[in-house]
Scaffold this motif. Sequence first.
Motif, PDB file in Angstrom:
ATOM      1  N   LEU A 115       0.849  -1.194   0.000  1.00  0.00           N
ATOM      2  CA  LEU A 115       0.000   0.000   0.000  1.00  0.00           C
ATOM      3  C   LEU A 115       0.883   1.242   0.000  1.00  0.00           C
ATOM      4  O   LEU A 115       1.646   1.460   0.937  1.00  0.00           O
ATOM      5  CB  LEU A 115      -0.912  -0.011   1.229  1.00  0.00           C
ATOM      6  N   PRO A 116       0.802   2.069  -1.047  1.00  0.00           N
ATOM      7  CA  PRO A 116       1.687   3.241  -1.120  1.00  0.00           C
ATOM      8  C   PRO A 116       1.445   4.225   0.026  1.00  0.00           C
ATOM      9  O   PRO A 116       0.331   4.333   0.550  1.00  0.00           O
ATOM     10  CB  PRO A 116       1.318   3.884  -2.466  1.00  0.00           C
ATOM     11  N   GLU A 117       2.485   4.936   0.391  1.00  0.00           N
ATOM     12  CA  GLU A 117       2.349   5.964   1.410  1.00  0.00           C
ATOM     13  C   GLU A 117       1.373   7.027   0.921  1.00  0.00           C
ATOM     14  O   GLU A 117       1.428   7.457  -0.232  1.00  0.00           O
ATOM     15  CB  GLU A 117       3.709   6.596   1.702  1.00  0.00           C
ATOM     16  N   GLY A 118       0.472   7.422   1.788  1.00  0.00           N
ATOM     17  CA  GLY A 118      -0.507   8.433   1.426  1.00  0.00           C
ATOM     18  C   GLY A 118      -1.795   7.875   0.864  1.00  0.00           C
ATOM     19  O   GLY A 118      -2.732   8.629   0.603  1.00  0.00           O
ATOM     20  N   VAL A 119      -1.861   6.552   0.666  1.00  0.00           N
ATOM     21  CA  VAL A 119      -3.079   5.898   0.181  1.00  0.00           C
ATOM     22  C   VAL A 119      -3.668   5.060   1.315  1.00  0.00           C
ATOM     23  O   VAL A 119      -2.950   4.320   1.986  1.00  0.00           O
ATOM     24  CB  VAL A 119      -2.798   5.005  -1.039  1.00  0.00           C
ATOM     25  N   ASP A 120      -4.970   5.186   1.541  1.00  0.00           N
ATOM     26  CA  ASP A 120      -5.642   4.448   2.613  1.00  0.00           C
ATOM     27  C   ASP A 120      -6.380   3.235   2.048  1.00  0.00           C
ATOM     28  O   ASP A 120      -6.794   3.221   0.883  1.00  0.00           O
ATOM     29  CB  ASP A 120      -6.658   5.342   3.331  1.00  0.00           C
ATOM     30  N   LEU A 121      -6.546   2.235   2.900  1.00  0.00           N
ATOM     31  CA  LEU A 121      -7.378   1.071   2.592  1.00  0.00           C
ATOM     32  C   LEU A 121      -8.444   0.959   3.668  1.00  0.00           C
ATOM     33  O   LEU A 121      -8.130   0.917   4.870  1.00  0.00           O
ATOM     34  CB  LEU A 121      -6.537  -0.209   2.568  1.00  0.00           C
ATOM     35  N   VAL A 122      -9.703   0.950   3.257  1.00  0.00           N
ATOM     36  CA  VAL A 122     -10.810   0.705   4.175  1.00  0.00           C
ATOM     37  C   VAL A 122     -11.652  -0.416   3.583  1.00  0.00           C
ATOM     38  O   VAL A 122     -11.552  -0.729   2.392  1.00  0.00           O
ATOM     39  CB  VAL A 122     -11.678   1.968   4.406  1.00  0.00           C
ATOM     40  N   SER A 123     -12.474  -1.032   4.413  1.00  0.00           N
ATOM     41  CA  SER A 123     -13.278  -2.150   3.931  1.00  0.00           C
ATOM     42  C   SER A 123     -14.706  -2.039   4.433  1.00  0.00           C
ATOM     43  O   SER A 123     -15.007  -1.277   5.366  1.00  0.00           O
ATOM     44  CB  SER A 123     -12.651  -3.477   4.358  1.00  0.00           C
ATOM     45  N   VAL A 124     -15.574  -2.818   3.790  1.00  0.00           N
ATOM     46  CA  VAL A 124     -16.994  -2.828   4.134  1.00  0.00           C
ATOM     47  C   VAL A 124     -17.441  -4.281   4.217  1.00  0.00           C
ATOM     48  O   VAL A 124     -17.271  -5.049   3.262  1.00  0.00           O
ATOM     49  CB  VAL A 124     -17.838  -2.078   3.081  1.00  0.00           C
ATOM     50  N   TRP A 146      -6.789  -9.064   9.913  1.00  0.00           N
ATOM     51  CA  TRP A 146      -7.203  -7.937   9.076  1.00  0.00           C
ATOM     52  C   TRP A 146      -7.015  -6.619   9.817  1.00  0.00           C
ATOM     53  O   TRP A 146      -7.473  -6.462  10.948  1.00  0.00           O
ATOM     54  CB  TRP A 146      -8.657  -8.109   8.670  1.00  0.00           C
ATOM     55  N   THR A 147      -6.310  -5.676   9.177  1.00  0.00           N
ATOM     56  CA  THR A 147      -5.974  -4.426   9.856  1.00  0.00           C
ATOM     57  C   THR A 147      -6.739  -3.215   9.331  1.00  0.00           C
ATOM     58  O   THR A 147      -6.720  -2.158   9.960  1.00  0.00           O
ATOM     59  CB  THR A 147      -4.465  -4.142   9.723  1.00  0.00           C
ATOM     60  N   ALA A 148      -7.395  -3.329   8.201  1.00  0.00           N
ATOM     61  CA  ALA A 148      -8.119  -2.181   7.649  1.00  0.00           C
ATOM     62  C   ALA A 148      -9.402  -1.938   8.440  1.00  0.00           C
ATOM     63  O   ALA A 148     -10.049  -2.888   8.894  1.00  0.00           O
ATOM     64  CB  ALA A 148      -8.458  -2.432   6.181  1.00  0.00           C
ATOM     65  N   PRO A 149      -9.797  -0.678   8.601  1.00  0.00           N
ATOM     66  CA  PRO A 149     -11.089  -0.398   9.239  1.00  0.00           C
ATOM     67  C   PRO A 149     -12.220  -1.058   8.446  1.00  0.00           C
ATOM     68  O   PRO A 149     -12.142  -1.182   7.221  1.00  0.00           O
ATOM     69  CB  PRO A 149     -11.189   1.131   9.168  1.00  0.00           C
ATOM     70  N   VAL A 150     -13.273  -1.493   9.174  1.00  0.00           N
ATOM     71  CA  VAL A 150     -14.381  -2.210   8.533  1.00  0.00           C
ATOM     72  C   VAL A 150     -15.705  -1.525   8.871  1.00  0.00           C
ATOM     73  O   VAL A 150     -16.104  -1.467  10.037  1.00  0.00           O
ATOM     74  CB  VAL A 150     -14.446  -3.681   8.991  1.00  0.00           C
ATOM     75  N   LEU A 151     -16.393  -1.032   7.851  1.00  0.00           N
ATOM     76  CA  LEU A 151     -17.741  -0.494   8.020  1.00  0.00           C
ATOM     77  C   LEU A 151     -18.731  -1.647   8.012  1.00  0.00           C
ATOM     78  O   LEU A 151     -18.668  -2.523   7.140  1.00  0.00           O
ATOM     79  CB  LEU A 151     -18.058   0.492   6.892  1.00  0.00           C
ATOM     80  N   ASP A 152     -19.641  -1.678   8.967  1.00  0.00           N
ATOM     81  CA  ASP A 152     -20.630  -2.746   9.095  1.00  0.00           C
ATOM     82  C   ASP A 152     -21.878  -2.356   8.306  1.00  0.00           C
ATOM     83  O   ASP A 152     -22.701  -1.566   8.770  1.00  0.00           O
ATOM     84  CB  ASP A 152     -20.961  -2.954  10.579  1.00  0.00           C
ATOM     85  N   ASP A 153     -22.003  -2.914   7.111  1.00  0.00           N
ATOM     86  CA  ASP A 153     -23.114  -2.575   6.220  1.00  0.00           C
ATOM     87  C   ASP A 153     -24.300  -3.488   6.511  1.00  0.00           C
ATOM     88  O   ASP A 153     -24.590  -4.422   5.764  1.00  0.00           O
ATOM     89  CB  ASP A 153     -22.646  -2.710   4.767  1.00  0.00           C
ATOM     90  N   VAL A 154     -25.004  -3.198   7.595  1.00  0.00           N
ATOM     91  CA  VAL A 154     -26.025  -4.122   8.099  1.00  0.00           C
ATOM     92  C   VAL A 154     -27.231  -4.250   7.180  1.00  0.00           C
ATOM     93  O   VAL A 154     -27.926  -5.264   7.218  1.00  0.00           O
ATOM     94  CB  VAL A 154     -26.495  -3.705   9.516  1.00  0.00           C
ATOM     95  N   ASP A 155     -27.511  -3.259   6.356  1.00  0.00           N
ATOM     96  CA  ASP A 155     -28.679  -3.330   5.486  1.00  0.00           C
ATOM     97  C   ASP A 155     -28.316  -3.251   3.995  1.00  0.00           C
ATOM     98  O   ASP A 155     -29.189  -3.002   3.155  1.00  0.00           O
ATOM     99  CB  ASP A 155     -29.690  -2.242   5.844  1.00  0.00           C
ATOM    100  N   ASN A 156     -27.028  -3.425   3.685  1.00  0.00           N
ATOM    101  CA  ASN A 156     -26.533  -3.432   2.304  1.00  0.00           C
ATOM    102  C   ASN A 156     -26.673  -2.080   1.602  1.00  0.00           C
ATOM    103  O   ASN A 156     -26.557  -2.002   0.371  1.00  0.00           O
ATOM    104  CB  ASN A 156     -27.222  -4.517   1.462  1.00  0.00           C
TER     105      ASN A 156
END
Length: 201
Positions: A115-124, A146-156
């Motif tokens: 992952l390049p410096e200055g670029v973020d990885l997030v997940s859902v 898993w280290t990326a933040p995870v958004l909980d998409d409870v209703d899609n």
Amino acid sequence: TWLVGLGVVVAVAAALGLALAIAGGDDDDGDSGGATEAAAPVTVEGQPLPPLPESGDDPAIGSSFPTLEGTDLDGEPMTIATNGRPTMILFLAHWCPHCQAEVPVVQDWVDGGGLPEGVDLVSVSTDVDDSRPNYPPADWLESEGWTAPVLDDVDNAAAQAAGLTAYPFFVAVDGDGTVVARTSGELTPAQLDDLAATLAA
């Protein structure tokens, strides 16, 4: 007169007892849902993206990615929004064998400095189903380190707003919140490099 007064007291006590019983039932229902019910539904601000076509040009390129606001897998507030930093957003379903194969590949890529410096990885985490394999997603992702933040998409709602058509699903967004790429399916480390490079540039 004292009989009337006694009747009022009894009536008030009965009403209070009924109210407490009803309140107790509501509390029990709220406690039985587990972490998923405690999660806040994702709110979407902005125009949802069209579905990713099977072939041809992606109509979402150049569009603004909508703001997604909800909670993470621990129930803490989380928002995916324009913040001036390019971001890779990875949508995952816990029961999807392709997601199960991709998560360790992506984590190894991150751990190896991909992952390049200055670029973020997030997940859902989306399309959660307690009747399907590998549930709950929090346990699965923790077991993978898993280290990326995870958004909980409870209703899609987040998946629909991103125009998701298959899992895993990647969206690359630049620092201005503009979609520069979308793709689905398992990516190799070299393909992850290419996707990240479009953001780093």
